[in-house]
Write a protein that holds these residues in place. Structure first.
Motif, PDB file in Angstrom:
ATOM      1  N   GLU A 135     -11.900  -1.173  11.339  1.00  0.00           N
ATOM      2  CA  GLU A 135     -12.536  -2.179  12.183  1.00  0.00           C
ATOM      3  C   GLU A 135     -13.787  -2.738  11.514  1.00  0.00           C
ATOM      4  OE1 GLU A 135     -11.314  -0.124  16.483  1.00  0.00           O
ATOM      5  OE2 GLU A 135     -13.409  -0.135  15.821  1.00  0.00           O
ATOM      6  N   TRP A 170     -17.355  -4.744  12.472  1.00  0.00           N
ATOM      7  CA  TRP A 170     -18.230  -5.003  13.611  1.00  0.00           C
ATOM      8  C   TRP A 170     -19.433  -5.836  13.182  1.00  0.00           C
ATOM      9  CZ3 TRP A 170     -18.157  -2.481  18.656  1.00  0.00           C
ATOM     10  CH2 TRP A 170     -16.991  -1.719  18.876  1.00  0.00           C
ATOM     11  N   LEU A 173     -16.794  -5.912  17.979  1.00  0.00           N
ATOM     12  CA  LEU A 173     -15.644  -5.851  17.080  1.00  0.00           C
ATOM     13  C   LEU A 173     -15.098  -7.253  16.867  1.00  0.00           C
ATOM     14  CD1 LEU A 173     -13.296  -4.298  15.618  1.00  0.00           C
ATOM     15  CD2 LEU A 173     -12.187  -4.152  17.859  1.00  0.00           C
ATOM     16  N   THR A 177      -9.697  -6.328  13.056  1.00  0.00           N
ATOM     17  CA  THR A 177      -9.042  -5.021  12.976  1.00  0.00           C
ATOM     18  C   THR A 177      -7.926  -5.069  11.935  1.00  0.00           C
ATOM     19  OG1 THR A 177      -9.478  -4.569  15.315  1.00  0.00           O
ATOM     20  CG2 THR A 177      -7.753  -3.266  14.259  1.00  0.00           C
ATOM     21  N   THR A 234     -10.858   6.224  13.570  1.00  0.00           N
ATOM     22  CA  THR A 234     -10.976   4.918  12.935  1.00  0.00           C
ATOM     23  C   THR A 234     -11.985   4.968  11.791  1.00  0.00           C
ATOM     24  OG1 THR A 234     -12.708   4.322  14.516  1.00  0.00           O
ATOM     25  CG2 THR A 234     -10.468   3.625  15.052  1.00  0.00           C
ATOM     26  N   LYS A 262     -14.950   2.353  10.648  1.00  0.00           N
ATOM     27  CA  LYS A 262     -15.650   1.176  11.155  1.00  0.00           C
ATOM     28  C   LYS A 262     -16.653   0.699  10.119  1.00  0.00           C
ATOM     29  CE  LYS A 262     -15.383   2.984  15.908  1.00  0.00           C
ATOM     30  NZ  LYS A 262     -14.304   2.156  16.449  1.00  0.00           N
TER      31      LYS A 262
END
Length: 360
Positions: free
Chosen positions: A77, A79, A84, A87, A199, A201
């Protein structure tokens, strides 16, 4: 104390431990040396990619590691300002974007499997201090120290699997080219909030990369790029404004960040660079992993490349063939691939900010 083995491997990280197991399995007598008392020391590059996964499955080891614990990353992801905006999902044929495997779990399996062969032996708390050479300069073993006791280990081949500061490489007189990448890295480990999903990120803070890697047992590893050499000056500045940037990027982490990152001492600094040796060995010695091609953390290639080195070397060496010719053949197989991966790392680092252009 004097010992004699076919192969002496220095460094019981994933590359060295895997190679020891594979050689013992081939009936080659091998001794694995580790300077720390405990094999399962904490390590920061603990993500398997599909190459590392394939190697473990090839030898029936993957399921055994999985029983001890691992975690597949379900998505990547991006950000910005706490939101967000992009993806990335894994290739369905692979099923993950990397697998977090605690080094203790991986090494436990590799060492335990190696111990099933009489040809394997392990010595911990053992520091190599020099290489043994014959009159012609060929390397014939190592001189080590274990708890103040000198140990001489004679071997047909010494493997340097002892990391970026390799004593084997240094004592063998093998030079490396060091490349700086313009940044250093701050690591921190914090408990994950409830219902945190597996995940990776990413965020961009002051033009630098901030990464969150979900780990097994409910933790998050933070990797925060800072300008190369800036940490001594940075830590003289107030801590709160710095950490507020992390909270702004990922508001859901506010409680755990404030509880577990309260000063500069809660970060560990990594001096980031890559290196590469044209010479991967010489008569009586070979290098694998970070000892011969240190990677940056980008892309999590280091662990997997070390295991690939071990797999390739083990496929070439036999009890009868440990000559310089085989070592050259092995390095030829790996050099192009390692060079390609290091170029990919540079490209990823240089283009990371572009991931945020569309959003901005």
């Amino acid at each position: 104390m004097k010992l004699k083995r076919d192969v002496c491997i220095v460094g019981a990280g994933p590359g060295g431990a895997l190679l020891a197991y594979l050689l013992a399995k081939q009936n080659i007598s091998v001794i694995l040396l580790e300077r720390f008392k405990e094999i399962a020391k904490e390590f920061r590059g603990e993500h398997l990619n599909e190459e590392g996964e394939e190697i473990l499955k090839k030898y029936g080891l993957f399921e055994k590691v999985e029983e001890l614990g691992m975690l597949r990353m379900e998505r990547l992801e991006y950000w910005e300002d706490g939101k967000l905006f992009k993806t990335v999902l894994p290739d369905p044929t692979i099923g993950h974007l990397g697998i977090h495997v605690p080094q203790s779990n991986l090494l436990t399996v590799l060492i335990n499997e190696a111990k099933t062969f009489e040809q394997f032996s392990l010595m911990t708390s053992t520091t190599v201090i020099d290489l043994i050479k014959d009159e012609e300069g060929a390397i014939k073993g190592v001189k080590a120290n274990q708890n103040g006791k000198e140990i001489l280990i004679e071997s047909n081949l010494v493997i340097g699997a002892d990391g970026r500061y390799s004593i084997v490489r240094k004592k063998a007189g093998i030079d490396v080219t060091v490349r700086k990448h313009g940044y250093d890295l701050l690591w921190a480990k914090i408990p994950a909030p409830t219902n945190w999903e597996p995940t990776i990120k990413m965020a961009l803070i002051d033009g630098m990369q901030l990464s969150l890697f979900t780990q097994t047992n409910g933790f998050i590893q933070i990797g925060w790029n800072i300008q190369q050499g800036s940490f001594p000056m940075l830590r003289k500045q107030p801590f709160t404004p710095f950490i507020e940037k992390l909270i702004k990027a990922f508001p859901q982490l506010e409680r755990t960040v404030r509880s577990h990152i309260q000063s500069w001492s809660d970060f560990v600094l990594l001096d980031v660079y890559s290196n590469y040796a044209e010479q991967w060995g010489k008569k009586g010695v070979a290098l694998i992993g970070d000892a011969v091609h240190t990677m940056t953390p980008t892309g999590a290639f280091g662990l997997n490349s070390a295991m690939k080195d071990a797999d390739t070397l083990a496929s070439i060496l036999t009890e009868e063939t440990m000559s310089e010719l085989e070592l050259i053949q092995c390095s030829k197989q790996r050099k192009k691939e390692v060079a390609r991966l290091q170029e990919i790392q540079i490209e990823k680092e240089q283009t990371f900010a572009k991931q945020f252009v569309i959003y901005s």
